[in-house]
Design a protein around this motif. Structure first.
Motif, PDB file in Angstrom:
ATOM      1  N   UNK A 114       0.724  -1.208   0.037  1.00 20.60           N
ATOM      2  CA  UNK A 114      -0.026   0.050   0.013  1.00 20.60           C
ATOM      3  C   UNK A 114       1.118   1.241  -0.056  1.00 20.60           C
ATOM      4  N   UNK A 115       1.942   1.281   0.941  1.00 16.47           N
ATOM      5  CA  UNK A 115       2.943   2.468   0.843  1.00 16.47           C
ATOM      6  C   UNK A 115       3.624   2.747  -0.438  1.00 16.47           C
ATOM      7  N   UNK A 116       3.809   1.272  -1.111  1.00 18.47           N
ATOM      8  CA  UNK A 116       4.706   1.754  -2.384  1.00 18.47           C
ATOM      9  C   UNK A 116       3.697   2.173  -3.415  1.00 18.47           C
ATOM     10  N   UNK A 117       2.545   1.566  -3.467  1.00 22.82           N
ATOM     11  CA  UNK A 117       1.522   2.185  -4.410  1.00 22.82           C
ATOM     12  C   UNK A 117       1.436   3.521  -4.348  1.00 22.82           C
ATOM     13  N   UNK A 118       1.475   4.091  -3.204  1.00 22.00           N
ATOM     14  CA  UNK A 118       1.366   5.777  -3.327  1.00 22.00           C
ATOM     15  C   UNK A 118       2.665   6.482  -3.306  1.00 22.00           C
ATOM     16  N   UNK A 119       3.792   5.907  -2.967  1.00 25.60           N
ATOM     17  CA  UNK A 119       4.850   6.715  -3.070  1.00 25.60           C
ATOM     18  C   UNK A 119       5.838   6.104  -3.714  1.00 25.60           C
ATOM     19  N   UNK A 120       5.937   5.050  -4.440  1.00 22.65           N
ATOM     20  CA  UNK A 120       7.309   4.425  -5.076  1.00 22.65           C
ATOM     21  C   UNK A 120       7.615   5.287  -6.133  1.00 22.65           C
ATOM     22  N   UNK A 121       6.679   5.629  -7.051  1.00 23.44           N
ATOM     23  CA  UNK A 121       6.824   6.466  -8.227  1.00 23.44           C
ATOM     24  C   UNK A 121       7.819   8.038  -7.522  1.00 23.44           C
ATOM     25  N   UNK A 122       7.087   8.421  -6.743  1.00 23.55           N
ATOM     26  CA  UNK A 122       7.980   9.851  -6.362  1.00 23.55           C
ATOM     27  C   UNK A 122       9.122   9.570  -5.691  1.00 23.55           C
ATOM     28  N   UNK A 123       9.420   8.370  -4.986  1.00 20.96           N
ATOM     29  CA  UNK A 123      10.589   8.031  -4.314  1.00 20.96           C
ATOM     30  C   UNK A 123      11.635   7.613  -5.564  1.00 20.96           C
ATOM     31  N   UNK A 124      11.153   7.007  -6.611  1.00 21.33           N
ATOM     32  CA  UNK A 124      12.078   6.834  -7.783  1.00 21.33           C
ATOM     33  C   UNK A 124      12.541   7.949  -8.317  1.00 21.33           C
ATOM     34  N   UNK A 125      11.774   9.244  -8.365  1.00 22.73           N
ATOM     35  CA  UNK A 125      12.342  10.511  -8.773  1.00 22.73           C
ATOM     36  C   UNK A 125      13.250  11.107  -8.039  1.00 22.73           C
ATOM     37  N   UNK A 126      13.732  10.659  -6.859  1.00 21.90           N
ATOM     38  CA  UNK A 126      14.778  11.209  -6.079  1.00 21.90           C
ATOM     39  C   UNK A 126      14.637  11.402  -4.731  1.00 21.90           C
ATOM     40  N   UNK A 127      13.484  11.073  -4.243  1.00 16.48           N
ATOM     41  CA  UNK A 127      13.221  11.330  -2.898  1.00 16.48           C
ATOM     42  C   UNK A 127      13.554   9.952  -2.195  1.00 16.48           C
ATOM     43  N   UNK A 128      13.790   9.907  -0.848  1.00 15.25           N
ATOM     44  CA  UNK A 128      14.438   8.658  -0.230  1.00 15.25           C
ATOM     45  C   UNK A 128      13.182   7.871   0.487  1.00 15.25           C
ATOM     46  N   UNK A 129      13.378   6.801   0.464  1.00 15.46           N
ATOM     47  CA  UNK A 129      12.493   5.818   1.001  1.00 15.46           C
ATOM     48  C   UNK A 129      12.279   5.909   2.620  1.00 15.46           C
TER      49      UNK A 129
END
Lengths: 159, 162
Positions: A114-129
């Motif tokens: 659930x967390x990855x569904x909402x955040x993975x794309x933005x973390x891939x763009x340079x944010x940290x997990x």
């Protein structure tokens, strides 16, 4: 006759316990399912913790479907194995630890998904997990290790 | 000849080490399950991409998973050799073990085939595109062989010994 005894004497329970190939075939299926769900989740958790950064988290997320398929296989094979020796398993401490660990590991995996569904794309763009996600990934690794060890111990300690 | 080999293995210090503490065997079994999860989990990602699934994963990036393949294989090679040294008479003549051992050798040849025929060319392929037939064959063979290794290994206690 108790419910658990009734399970053991059911057609499925009897087949698993007495047919020459029922029990080994279910164990083999159970090991295949283990390799799929634990294997995929090991890889995903290692990715969350920073390994192989060349694969985007949002792309790894797609493999969770396969992990759930592995879980369905192991739920089905596990229920069949349980039915054959229900009265033995239900009081076995290692079995109870295994089931508890798997229950928590499944809840954990659903939270991570659930967390990855909402955040993975933005973390891939340079944010940290997020730290929370890393804690859940570490817990996932430890819970599956616990499930594996407890599962093995079923054959070695008394019910 | 076979008997002489079994007797030699059974007389080694490693055999004594594996058998002298009753918990060694179950610890090795746990390690073997952990190792196979690392090995097969990493291979699922690598080989499914090689077959053409999960195109959002860049083909070359799957190389970054290889260290985990080797960690998993290393854990299982070590624990597996120790199993063998602990009970050589049982494994040597067990058909499940013999097939498993042959399949691992076949997996090694398949990996070599990947290295020779695919690995160098992968740089030129569309990193998010479909893969050539040979890549699908080698990736598919890898998964079939390794999951067969797993199944035959799990069946060792239940199949005939000789």
């Amino acid at each position: 006759m108790s419910f658990l005894e009734a399970l053991e004497y059911s057609a499925l329970g009897d087949w698993v316990a007495t047919s020459p190939w029922g029990y080994p075939a279910l164990l083999a299926a159970h090991s295949v399912g283990l390799a799929i769900i634990v294997g995929i989740l090991f890889a995903l958790n290692l990715r969350i913790l920073g390994s192989f950064p060349g694969i985007k988290l949002d792309a790894m997320r797609g493999m969770l479907k396969l992990a759930w398929a592995g879980f369905v296989l192991n739920l089905a094979s596990g229920v069949a194995l349980f039915i054959a020796q229900a009265t033995f398993f239900i009081t076995h401490p290692a079995f109870l630890v295994k089931i508890g660990a798997i229950f928590l590991a499944i809840v954990d995996a659903a939270l991570i998904q659930n967390i990855l569904r909402h955040n993975a794309a933005s973390w891939d763009k340079g944010g940290s997990v997020s730290t929370k996600t890393k804690v859940l990934a570490t817990a996932s690794l430890l819970l599956w290790l616990t499930a594996i060890v407890a599962g093995r111990l079923i054959a070695y300690i008394e019910s | 000849m076979t008997e002489a080999f079994i007797n030699w293995v059974a007389g080694t210090a490693i055999n004594t080490w594996v058998l002298e503490w009753s918990w060694t065997w179950v610890i090795l079994e746990c390690l073997h399950f952990i190792g196979l999860s690392l090995l097969l989990g990493s291979l699922l990602v690598i080989d499914l991409r090689l077959i053409g699934f999960f195109k959002r994963i860049p083909l070359l990036a799957t190389h970054q998973l290889l260290p985990w393949v080797f960690v998993g294989f290393g854990i299982n090679l070590t624990s597996g050799v120790l199993f063998f040294f602990g009970d050589p008479g049982r494994y040597t003549i067990n058909i499940g073990f013999q097939i498993k051992f042959a399949l691992i050798a076949l997996a090694g040849l398949n990996a070599l085939w990947f290295y020779i025929a695919i690995d160098k060319q992968m740089h030129d392929w569309d990193q998010h595109g479909d893969t050539p037939a040979l890549a699908k064959i080698i990736g598919g063979a890898s998964l079939i062989i390794w999951f067969s290794v797993l199944i035959f290994g799990r069946l060792i206690p239940y199949v005939g010994t000789g």
